[in-house]
Design a protein around this motif. Structure first.
Motif, PDB file in Angstrom:
ATOM      1  N   ASP A 156       0.827  -1.207   0.000  1.00 49.27           N
ATOM      2  CA  ASP A 156       0.000   0.000   0.000  1.00 49.27           C
ATOM      3  C   ASP A 156       0.864   1.260   0.000  1.00 49.27           C
ATOM      4  OD1 ASP A 156       0.767  -0.716   2.625  1.00 49.27           O
ATOM      5  OD2 ASP A 156      -0.793   0.556   3.481  1.00 49.27           O
ATOM      6  N   VAL A 157       2.073   1.185   0.616  1.00 48.30           N
ATOM      7  CA  VAL A 157       3.007   2.321   0.552  1.00 48.30           C
ATOM      8  C   VAL A 157       3.490   2.493  -0.887  1.00 48.30           C
ATOM      9  CG1 VAL A 157       5.165   3.305   1.412  1.00 48.30           C
ATOM     10  CG2 VAL A 157       3.756   1.905   2.923  1.00 48.30           C
ATOM     11  N   PHE A 158       3.851   1.396  -1.539  1.00 48.34           N
ATOM     12  CA  PHE A 158       4.308   1.466  -2.925  1.00 48.34           C
ATOM     13  C   PHE A 158       3.233   2.098  -3.818  1.00 48.34           C
ATOM     14  CE2 PHE A 158       6.729  -2.764  -1.989  1.00 48.34           C
ATOM     15  CZ  PHE A 158       7.606  -2.082  -1.175  1.00 48.34           C
ATOM     16  N   ASN A 159       1.979   1.693  -3.601  1.00 52.33           N
ATOM     17  CA  ASN A 159       0.884   2.243  -4.403  1.00 52.33           C
ATOM     18  C   ASN A 159       0.670   3.725  -4.115  1.00 52.33           C
ATOM     19  OD1 ASN A 159      -0.526   0.154  -6.111  1.00 52.33           O
ATOM     20  ND2 ASN A 159      -0.564  -0.938  -4.164  1.00 52.33           N
ATOM     21  N   GLU A 160       0.689   4.072  -2.841  1.00 56.18           N
ATOM     22  CA  GLU A 160       0.449   5.466  -2.450  1.00 56.18           C
ATOM     23  C   GLU A 160       1.522   6.394  -3.012  1.00 56.18           C
ATOM     24  OE1 GLU A 160       0.699   8.110   1.662  1.00 56.18           O
ATOM     25  OE2 GLU A 160       0.171   5.976   1.795  1.00 56.18           O
ATOM     26  N   LYS A 161       2.783   5.993  -2.871  1.00 54.36           N
ATOM     27  CA  LYS A 161       3.870   6.868  -3.311  1.00 54.36           C
ATOM     28  C   LYS A 161       3.999   6.906  -4.830  1.00 54.36           C
ATOM     29  CE  LYS A 161       4.657   7.739   0.940  1.00 54.36           C
ATOM     30  NZ  LYS A 161       4.080   8.998   1.492  1.00 54.36           N
ATOM     31  N   SER A 162       3.643   5.810  -5.512  1.00 56.15           N
ATOM     32  CA  SER A 162       3.667   5.859  -6.974  1.00 56.15           C
ATOM     33  C   SER A 162       2.543   6.740  -7.495  1.00 56.15           C
ATOM     34  CB  SER A 162       3.584   4.449  -7.570  1.00 56.15           C
ATOM     35  OG  SER A 162       2.440   3.757  -7.115  1.00 56.15           O
ATOM     36  N   ALA A 163       1.414   6.790  -6.781  1.00 57.15           N
ATOM     37  CA  ALA A 163       0.342   7.722  -7.157  1.00 57.15           C
ATOM     38  C   ALA A 163       0.808   9.167  -6.980  1.00 57.15           C
ATOM     39  CB  ALA A 163      -0.903   7.456  -6.320  1.00 57.15           C
ATOM     40  N   ASP A 164       1.556   9.425  -5.902  1.00 49.20           N
ATOM     41  CA  ASP A 164       2.139  10.766  -5.711  1.00 49.20           C
ATOM     42  C   ASP A 164       3.091  11.101  -6.850  1.00 49.20           C
ATOM     43  OD1 ASP A 164       0.766  10.991  -3.327  1.00 49.20           O
ATOM     44  OD2 ASP A 164       2.494  10.498  -2.060  1.00 49.20           O
ATOM     45  N   CYS A 165       3.895  10.125  -7.253  1.00 43.49           N
ATOM     46  CA  CYS A 165       4.834  10.325  -8.360  1.00 43.49           C
ATOM     47  C   CYS A 165       4.089  10.612  -9.659  1.00 43.49           C
ATOM     48  CB  CYS A 165       5.732   9.095  -8.511  1.00 43.49           C
ATOM     49  SG  CYS A 165       7.015   9.249  -9.775  1.00 43.49           S
ATOM     50  N   ALA A 166       2.997   9.894  -9.894  1.00 43.28           N
ATOM     51  CA  ALA A 166       2.189  10.120 -11.100  1.00 43.28           C
ATOM     52  C   ALA A 166       1.637  11.538 -11.117  1.00 43.28           C
ATOM     53  CB  ALA A 166       1.059   9.097 -11.178  1.00 43.28           C
ATOM     54  N   ARG A 167       1.247  12.038  -9.959  1.00 40.02           N
ATOM     55  CA  ARG A 167       0.758  13.429  -9.898  1.00 40.02           C
ATOM     56  C   ARG A 167       1.872  14.417 -10.245  1.00 40.02           C
ATOM     57  NH1 ARG A 167      -2.827  11.210  -6.012  1.00 40.02           N
ATOM     58  NH2 ARG A 167      -1.266  11.201  -4.351  1.00 40.02           N
ATOM     59  N   ASP A 194      10.630   8.610  -0.489  1.00 45.07           N
ATOM     60  CA  ASP A 194       9.407   8.589   0.322  1.00 45.07           C
ATOM     61  C   ASP A 194       9.053   7.163   0.740  1.00 45.07           C
ATOM     62  OD1 ASP A 194       9.184  11.320   0.107  1.00 45.07           O
ATOM     63  OD2 ASP A 194       7.738  11.268  -1.541  1.00 45.07           O
ATOM     64  N   ILE A 195       9.250   6.219  -0.180  1.00 45.51           N
ATOM     65  CA  ILE A 195       8.939   4.824   0.134  1.00 45.51           C
ATOM     66  C   ILE A 195       9.874   4.286   1.210  1.00 45.51           C
ATOM     67  CG2 ILE A 195       9.072   2.470  -0.800  1.00 45.51           C
ATOM     68  CD1 ILE A 195       7.948   3.585  -3.433  1.00 45.51           C
ATOM     69  N   ILE A 196      11.178   4.504   1.053  1.00 43.76           N
ATOM     70  CA  ILE A 196      12.115   3.924   2.014  1.00 43.76           C
ATOM     71  C   ILE A 196      11.995   4.607   3.374  1.00 43.76           C
ATOM     72  CG2 ILE A 196      14.160   5.373   1.626  1.00 43.76           C
ATOM     73  CD1 ILE A 196      14.113   1.529   1.901  1.00 43.76           C
ATOM     74  N   CYS A 197      11.683   5.904   3.382  1.00 43.73           N
ATOM     75  CA  CYS A 197      11.500   6.594   4.669  1.00 43.73           C
ATOM     76  C   CYS A 197      10.334   5.991   5.437  1.00 43.73           C
ATOM     77  CB  CYS A 197      11.258   8.087   4.444  1.00 43.73           C
ATOM     78  SG  CYS A 197      12.760   9.060   4.213  1.00 43.73           S
ATOM     79  N   GLU A 198       9.214   5.772   4.731  1.00 41.54           N
ATOM     80  CA  GLU A 198       8.037   5.276   5.439  1.00 41.54           C
ATOM     81  C   GLU A 198       8.176   3.802   5.810  1.00 41.54           C
ATOM     82  OE1 GLU A 198       3.191   5.130   4.923  1.00 41.54           O
ATOM     83  OE2 GLU A 198       4.362   6.846   4.225  1.00 41.54           O
ATOM     84  N   GLY A 480      13.049  -4.967  -2.928  1.00 42.36           N
ATOM     85  CA  GLY A 480      13.373  -4.073  -4.030  1.00 42.36           C
ATOM     86  C   GLY A 480      12.627  -4.417  -5.304  1.00 42.36           C
ATOM     87  N   MET A 481      12.576  -5.697  -5.655  1.00 42.24           N
ATOM     88  CA  MET A 481      11.896  -6.097  -6.889  1.00 42.24           C
ATOM     89  C   MET A 481      10.396  -5.845  -6.791  1.00 42.24           C
ATOM     90  SD  MET A 481      13.635  -7.010  -9.509  1.00 42.24           S
ATOM     91  CE  MET A 481      12.433  -7.931 -10.471  1.00 42.24           C
ATOM     92  N   LEU A 482       9.807  -6.103  -5.623  1.00 43.33           N
ATOM     93  CA  LEU A 482       8.374  -5.856  -5.467  1.00 43.33           C
ATOM     94  C   LEU A 482       8.078  -4.363  -5.571  1.00 43.33           C
ATOM     95  CD1 LEU A 482       5.573  -6.989  -4.909  1.00 43.33           C
ATOM     96  CD2 LEU A 482       6.055  -6.817  -2.453  1.00 43.33           C
ATOM     97  N   GLU A 483       8.892  -3.548  -4.919  1.00 44.20           N
ATOM     98  CA  GLU A 483       8.704  -2.095  -5.008  1.00 44.20           C
ATOM     99  C   GLU A 483       8.799  -1.614  -6.447  1.00 44.20           C
ATOM    100  OE1 GLU A 483      11.111   2.030  -3.989  1.00 44.20           O
ATOM    101  OE2 GLU A 483      11.623   0.211  -2.880  1.00 44.20           O
ATOM    102  N   ILE A 484       9.841  -2.036  -7.149  1.00 41.19           N
ATOM    103  CA  ILE A 484      10.059  -1.594  -8.527  1.00 41.19           C
ATOM    104  C   ILE A 484       8.888  -2.005  -9.417  1.00 41.19           C
ATOM    105  CG2 ILE A 484      11.519  -1.920 -10.559  1.00 41.19           C
ATOM    106  CD1 ILE A 484      13.900  -2.197  -8.576  1.00 41.19           C
TER     107      ILE A 484
END
Length: 532
Positions: A156-167, A194-198, A480-484
């Motif tokens: 859910d962090v990966f999804n949230e931060k990638s949505a921020d990146c898309a914005r 942002d992902i690694i911090c959270e 790492g692979m899952l995040e990417i």
């Protein structure tokens, strides 16, 4: 005072004598040392000519991208898959899977090379730098923190931060248009940060200004290590500490430690307040190694624990695990998990922009999995994205996030017909091997189909090692692979990527501790919808 003046006068009088004596002693030392068994064995290998004391410093005192070209391409082509160079002390560089295997596969040859000690002032005796029983105990302690159930909770962090990146991508398109190139590297770096911090420190990690300063110092530490590594005279700690580079390193380390220590104190206080308020926390149990292990039966993603939380809990049951130990491991995760994923994701977008036929196959796959929905990417979705994974692997072949890893031999070993003596630093040249035509035919072409199952049959198991291999492989490679995969899948659902000049060659990276683009990743971004 008169005594002092007399001493100075006598020193001046004897100055030429002592200078001559020093020169004679140095020549004698060098003559004896150069005929030692250790040096004779090293010099039996092919390699560039070296100057006394300075070694190959003059050859390698170049920009980071030129350094990468020299040691991973030019000298491999000239001297072969095993050669040596000198930078005050010798290093043997290996770039074939057959020659790497006896080192990567060994349970004994797991000591980090002396060059890594340059990170000690910052990372101390963390798992990444230590060896022997301490490394094994620390690895055993930390492995449960990377259990698949805990990793899955970070999706859910990966999804949230990638949505921020898309914005941020959308804002960039609105500001610059969809026909102008935009440097996506800073945005991908912010996403990875942002992902690694959270996931490593928790949602309450300090403010954005403090995080920006932290990352600036983190990046500079990596550059300092590279700069120190090619200057033989800076191998001496007392000279290094007196140098401007050493003083800058001390300032960076102090700032990094201050930040992480404060985060640990804040996080302890938050966990204490939650416990006092009887909030619903995931239940934990101890495994056979007395390490905190998340109970997968009662683990809920919205109640996920950050990596730091797991370390704090481990310290409560392990008296030998102090706050300094926690700081070392958190800093290591930040260092290893931030730059590496930012680099991999950025180079991926560059590669598919350069090769639109492969981008189209990824888009078709993404649309087949998600349809026209805007739902989050799940672990199951990521597992279905097979061609996306092939493209990620091909990117990591061309641009391995860590271009080389180094070991110190603790015993003599024979490799490639040469005896390498104990005490030798060995560099496993991952970048050079991944670009070797003997390992990967037509190596400079982006061809993800290399990694389809039917095309991987018969390939040497150590031919592709972007996360290292063997007992000291990267503990966070599944993370790492899952995040990417999740971040890139979400971006591919929303955007197309292209370059202004498709005929231009692929970007040449810059060699630091982590491979990076020297001048960013300029791409043309355009919004897309399902089926486009």
């Amino acid at each position: 005072m008169s005594v002092v003046l007399m001493f100075i006068g006598s020193w001046i009088g004897y100055g030429p004598f002592f200078c001559s004596l020093l020169v004679i002693l140095l020549i004698g030392y060098y003559w004896t040392w150069s005929r030692s068994r250790f040096v004779r064995l090293i010099n039996a290998l092919p390699g560039p000519d070296a100057l006394p004391f300075l070694g190959n410093f003059m050859d390698l005192n170049v920009d980071h991208d030129e350094y990468l070209k020299i040691v991973h391409f030019d000298w491999i082509k000239k001297y072969g898959a095993i050669y040596r160079l000198w930078l005050g002390h010798p290093a043997v560089l290996i770039s074939s899977p057959e020659f790497m295997e006896p080192i990567l596969n060994s349970q004994k040859l797991i000591s980090k090379a002396v060059e890594y000690r340059y990170l000690n002032p910052w990372l101390g005796n963390c798992m990444f730098l230590t060896t022997g029983s301490r490394w094994r105990n620390r690895r055993r302690l930390l492995t449960p923190a990377f259990h698949f159930q805990i990793l899955n909770s970070f999706v859910d962090v990966f999804n949230e931060k990638s949505a921020d990146c898309a914005r941020e991508f959308t804002k960039a398109i609105e500001a610059h248009g969809d026909e102008n190139e935009i440097d996506i590297f800073p945005m991908m770096t912010q996403c990875a940060l942002d992902i690694i911090c959270e996931t490593s420190m928790g949602r309450q990690t300090r403010n954005e200004t403090e995080k920006a300063i932290y990352v600036k110092n983190l990046h500079r530490i990596g550059q300092i290590v590279m700069e120190r590594g090619i200057r033989p005279w800076l191998a001496f700690d007392w000279i290094y500490k007196l140098s401007s580079l050493g003083r800058e390193n001390q300032r960076c380390v102090k700032a990094l430690h201050t930040f992480t220590n404060q985060v640990i104190r804040d996080r302890r206080e938050i966990l204490k307040r939650k416990a006092n308020c009887h909030t619903d926390m995931p239940k934990s149990s101890l495994n056979n190694n007395n390490v905190i292990f998340q109970d997968t039966q009662e683990f809920h993603p919205k109640e996920r624990l950050a990596f730091l939380d797991l370390l704090i809990k481990a310290s409560e049951t392990n008296a030998d695990f102090s706050d300094d130990d926690i700081r070392e491991e958190v800093d290591t995760v930040m260092f290893a998990g931030h730059d590496t994923t930012a680099s991999a994701m950025s180079f991926f977008l560059h590669c598919i922009a350069k090769y639109p036929e492969h981008q189209q196959l990824v888009l078709q796959e993404v649309d087949a999995v998600f349809g026209d929905s805007d739902r989050d990417c799940s672990v199951q979705d990521a597992a279905e994205l097979k061609y996306l994974e092939c493209c990620i692997k091909e990117t990591l072949r061309l641009y391995p996030s860590v271009p080389a890893i180094m070991r110190c031999l603790t015993e003599d070993i024979e490799i490639g017909g040469y005896k390498l003596p104990s005490g030798t630093s060995v560099a496993l040249m991952i970048h050079g091997m991944h670009h070797s035509p003997e390992v990967f035919p037509d190596p400079e072409t982006f061809d993800p189909k290399r990694f389809l199952p039917e095309n991987s049959i018969g390939r040497h198991p150590y031919a592709f090692v972007p996360f290292s291999a063997g007992p000291r492989n990267c503990i966070g490679q599944k993370y790492g692979m899952l995040e990417i995969k999740v971040v890139l899948a979400n971006l591919m659902r929303r955007f197309r990527f292209s370059v202004s000049d498709p005929s231009a060659p692929l970007i040449i990276p810059s060699s630091e501790v982590v491979l990076k683009p020297k001048h960013g990743i300029p791409l043309i971004l355009s919004k897309r919808s399902f089926g486009e």
